[in-house]
Design an enzyme around this catalytic site. Structure first.
Site, PDB file in Angstrom:
ATOM      1  N   ASP A  50      -2.093   6.158   6.713  1.00 41.57           N
ATOM      2  CA  ASP A  50      -3.118   5.286   6.144  1.00 41.57           C
ATOM      3  C   ASP A  50      -3.374   4.204   7.186  1.00 41.57           C
ATOM      4  OD1 ASP A  50      -4.646   3.438   4.830  1.00 41.57           O
ATOM      5  OD2 ASP A  50      -3.275   3.129   3.142  1.00 41.57           O
ATOM      6  N   LYS A 106     -12.537  -2.640   6.272  1.00 43.11           N
ATOM      7  CA  LYS A 106     -11.789  -3.522   7.166  1.00 43.11           C
ATOM      8  C   LYS A 106     -12.438  -3.522   8.549  1.00 43.11           C
ATOM      9  CE  LYS A 106      -8.960  -3.461   3.584  1.00 43.11           C
ATOM     10  NZ  LYS A 106      -8.155  -2.483   2.841  1.00 43.11           N
ATOM     11  N   TRP A 146       0.832  -1.204   0.000  1.00 47.76           N
ATOM     12  CA  TRP A 146       0.000   0.000   0.000  1.00 47.76           C
ATOM     13  C   TRP A 146       0.863   1.248   0.000  1.00 47.76           C
ATOM     14  CZ3 TRP A 146      -4.268  -0.668  -2.159  1.00 47.76           C
ATOM     15  CH2 TRP A 146      -4.993  -1.848  -1.980  1.00 47.76           C
TER      16      TRP A 146
END
Ligand SMILES: *Cc1c(COP(=O)(O)O)cnc(C)c1O
Length: 360
Positions: free
Chosen positions: A172, A196, A102
């Site tokens: 993040d 999530k 990511w």
């Protein structure tokens, strides 16, 4: 009805009480004769739902009045670009800490808009650790320092964050926000996709210190400007109302359970027992350095990768779903988000022991 133990990395399991309440309120929300999906986002009913959700979210994390909380769309992936649009000029430098897939994407997106300094990376060790903040090589005067709090694919997590970096810390936290208490005051910006730990995919939450909003480049479209969203109460256009409502149900569920400290204890126990089972065996292996192992995503490999398919098939048959590792790393990954109960982890550990006896 049979519900399986769902270890999906995302979109991930939702708490059963939340789904049950959504089902009960689906056709007729609070005597209004319609579903939340069918209401105007400007209606008093929905405004109350939205405000309640934000208030509960703020309370769970102890977020002060000096931060905006925004309910946006576009996923964390849009944040990879929205951030530099708002916090940099063309010749600014943004520092990025690179701990996995990511982070790679966040860096690539930022490089189109500003100069990027990779302040630390664990690429040399195949992203199996999180470089300590003391080892970050920061740029004096950087626009911000970006970190991926939990690398969802590699299972590498920062368990603590530095406080005084000289530049705003941006994180993040897509796969770790709400899994434990967090000192939000250490951050300039936090963003997280919902799929999530927050709710269904389609909603992105951004927490931004107020003084950092309002600095967007002049050519920034309003839809990419944090301050424009803040001024419009995240309703510059029609927001994802049903997702916002479901996120609100998740926040209420967390609050009723006792909040993030209670959740952290559960999550710690879940992760520790699974890592202990992996470490105790010569058949399973986790490549991540002990201190940086994620509480949320536990990657592990089998001694013989030729057994992967059989492991997944037998797990599925035993009611243990979505254990396949990401295609970029292979092996297995068990995601243990808030909605995954401890019984699911116990069932997985039992299954793994039985599989090792049969196949190992
Ligand atoms: C899931 C995830 C993303 C991407 O989410 P999208 O909704 O696909 O944009 C980004 N960062 C992290 C840490 C994630 O876990």
């Amino acid at each position: 009805m049979t519900r399986v133990h769902n270890f999906s990395p995302g979109p991930a399991a939702l708490p059963l009480p939340v789904l049950e309440r959504a089902r009960d309120e689906l056709l007729d929300y609070d005597g209004r004769g319609m579903s939340v999906m069918e209401m105007s986002h400007r209606s008093p009913e929905f405004i109350a739902i939205a405000e309640r959700a934000e208030a509960d979210f703020r309370e769970l994390l102890g977020i002060g009045d000096d931060y905006y909380v925004l309910f946006l769309q576009g996923g964390p992936t849009l944040q990879f670009s929205m951030l530099p649009f708002n916090l940099t000029e063309r010749d600014s430098v943004a520092d990025y800490v690179h701990t996995g897939s990511w982070g790679t994407k966040a860096i690539a997106a930022a490089r189109k808009l500003c100069r990027v300094n990779v302040a630390a990376t664990s690429e040399d060790a195949n992203f199996t650790y999180a470089p300590a903040p003391a080892d970050w090589r920061l740029t004096p005067g950087a626009a911000y320092v970006h970190v991926t709090g939990n690398e969802t694919i590699g299972g590498v997590e920062y368990h603590d964050y530095p406080s005084d970096l000289g530049a705003p810390l941006v994180a993040d936290l897509s796969s770790t926000l709400l899994s434990r208490p967090l000192d939000v005051s250490r951050f300039g910006v936090i963003y997280a996709g919902a799929q999530k730990n927050i709710g269904p995919v389609g909603l992105t939450i951004v927490v931004i210190r107020k003084d950092l909003a309002g600095r967007a480049r002049p050519a920034t479209p309003d839809m990419l400007d944090y301050l424009a969203h803040a001024k419009a109460g995240s309703m510059m256009n029609t927001p994802p109302t049903y997702n916002w409502y479901l996120a609100g149900l998740v926040f209420a569920w967390l609050r009723d359970l006792g909040g993030l400290a209670v959740m952290a204890e559960r999550n710690r126990r879940k992760a520790e027992k699974l890592y202990a089972a992996v470490d105790a065996s010569n058949f399973y292996r986790c490549p991540v350095r002990d201190a940086d192992r994620s509480w949320m995503n536990v990657p592990f490999t089998l001694a013989d990768p030729a057994l992967d398919r059989r492991f997944l098939d037998e797990a599925e048959a035993a009611g243990l779903a979505n254990l396949k590792g990401h295609r970029s790393v292979g092996g297995m990954r068990a995601s243990l988000y808030n909605a995954v109960p401890e019984e699911a982890v116990d069932a997985l550990i039992d299954f793994m022991a039985a599989f090792e006896r049969d196949a190992g």
